[in-house]
Design a protein around this motif. Sequence first.
Motif, PDB file in Angstrom:
ATOM      1  N   UNK A 232       0.825  -1.215   0.000  1.00  0.00           N
ATOM      2  CA  UNK A 232       0.000   0.000   0.000  1.00  0.00           C
ATOM      3  C   UNK A 232       0.859   1.264   0.000  1.00  0.00           C
ATOM      4  N   UNK A 233       1.879   1.377   0.851  1.00  0.00           N
ATOM      5  CA  UNK A 233       2.739   2.573   0.761  1.00  0.00           C
ATOM      6  C   UNK A 233       3.468   2.677  -0.583  1.00  0.00           C
ATOM      7  N   UNK A 234       3.854   1.541  -1.149  1.00  0.00           N
ATOM      8  CA  UNK A 234       4.514   1.564  -2.458  1.00  0.00           C
ATOM      9  C   UNK A 234       3.587   2.161  -3.507  1.00  0.00           C
ATOM     10  N   UNK A 235       2.334   1.743  -3.495  1.00  0.00           N
ATOM     11  CA  UNK A 235       1.345   2.265  -4.444  1.00  0.00           C
ATOM     12  C   UNK A 235       1.098   3.759  -4.213  1.00  0.00           C
ATOM     13  N   UNK A 236       1.020   4.163  -2.952  1.00  0.00           N
ATOM     14  CA  UNK A 236       0.797   5.582  -2.631  1.00  0.00           C
ATOM     15  C   UNK A 236       1.967   6.439  -3.121  1.00  0.00           C
TER      16      UNK A 236
ATOM     17  N   UNK B 259      -5.801   1.586   2.542  1.00  0.00           N
ATOM     18  CA  UNK B 259      -5.296   0.256   2.905  1.00  0.00           C
ATOM     19  C   UNK B 259      -6.378  -0.813   2.763  1.00  0.00           C
ATOM     20  N   UNK B 260      -7.539  -0.577   3.342  1.00  0.00           N
ATOM     21  CA  UNK B 260      -8.587  -1.608   3.340  1.00  0.00           C
ATOM     22  C   UNK B 260      -9.163  -1.807   1.947  1.00  0.00           C
ATOM     23  N   UNK B 261      -9.245  -0.754   1.160  1.00  0.00           N
ATOM     24  CA  UNK B 261      -9.726  -0.911  -0.224  1.00  0.00           C
ATOM     25  C   UNK B 261      -8.751  -1.758  -1.038  1.00  0.00           C
ATOM     26  N   UNK B 262      -7.460  -1.506  -0.847  1.00  0.00           N
ATOM     27  CA  UNK B 262      -6.448  -2.286  -1.550  1.00  0.00           C
ATOM     28  C   UNK B 262      -6.467  -3.734  -1.087  1.00  0.00           C
ATOM     29  N   UNK B 263      -6.589  -3.945   0.214  1.00  0.00           N
ATOM     30  CA  UNK B 263      -6.659  -5.313   0.747  1.00  0.00           C
ATOM     31  C   UNK B 263      -7.904  -6.029   0.219  1.00  0.00           C
ATOM     32  N   UNK B 264      -9.030  -5.305   0.144  1.00  0.00           N
ATOM     33  CA  UNK B 264     -10.270  -5.910  -0.354  1.00  0.00           C
ATOM     34  C   UNK B 264     -10.139  -6.322  -1.818  1.00  0.00           C
ATOM     35  N   UNK B 265      -9.267  -5.650  -2.561  1.00  0.00           N
ATOM     36  CA  UNK B 265      -9.040  -6.008  -3.965  1.00  0.00           C
ATOM     37  C   UNK B 265      -8.001  -7.121  -4.088  1.00  0.00           C
ATOM     38  N   UNK B 266      -6.871  -6.987  -3.392  1.00  0.00           N
ATOM     39  CA  UNK B 266      -5.748  -7.909  -3.573  1.00  0.00           C
ATOM     40  C   UNK B 266      -5.934  -9.270  -2.923  1.00  0.00           C
ATOM     41  N   UNK B 267      -6.544  -9.297  -1.748  1.00  0.00           N
ATOM     42  CA  UNK B 267      -6.646 -10.563  -1.008  1.00  0.00           C
ATOM     43  C   UNK B 267      -7.479 -11.595  -1.772  1.00  0.00           C
ATOM     44  N   UNK B 268      -8.705 -11.278  -2.179  1.00  0.00           N
ATOM     45  CA  UNK B 268      -9.465 -12.286  -2.941  1.00  0.00           C
ATOM     46  C   UNK B 268      -8.814 -12.624  -4.287  1.00  0.00           C
ATOM     47  N   UNK B 269      -8.212 -11.611  -4.919  1.00  0.00           N
ATOM     48  CA  UNK B 269      -7.551 -11.865  -6.199  1.00  0.00           C
ATOM     49  C   UNK B 269      -6.444 -12.899  -6.029  1.00  0.00           C
TER      50      UNK B 269
END
Length: 173
Positions: free
Chosen positions: A121-125, A150-160
């Motif tokens: 997440x910090x890398x993307x920011x 953070x949570x939006x990114x986790x919600x995208x990356x984790x299921x993927x």
Amino acid sequence: MRPLLTLAAAMLQSSRALQPLVQRCCAESLAGCAGGLAKQLAVYPLDRAATRLETKKGTKATNVQQAYRGAGVLMLFALPYAIAFHVPFVLVENALPVGDAAARASIAGFLAALAAAPVGVPAEACKRRVQLGAPVKEALGGGRSLYDGFWATAARNVPYNAAAFGAYRFLER
């Protein structure tokens, strides 16, 4: 003296048993870093254009140097992110009881994505900040603001990652 020698022998034996696991963690982290960088750099100009269109900020890239503005931030975070993802992936996949390989890989991908999010997440920011014109030194600073989304990114990356790694192991059969 004898108990000390027994303990030393047991430690040596356990370290030998861990050696293949450590080698796999290193190999997968390096391969993941190389693959991730290749993927990111291949689509980076498109990512930059999308960022610019979403925010209506930044300058239009008129040459290759401008198209890859901020790509150095990706390179800075590539290895730490690969280690943060692949080491937990290998350890979890190895620790799960023997069963369906696809299910193990899916669970490992899920947990590894959670473990890697504090690095990703910090890398993307930082990458987005540089794409929008911020100096690299300024983009790398920011404390808690680096974790916005953070949570939006986790919600995208984790299921993927759960689906992708599970599907990969399923198709390997």
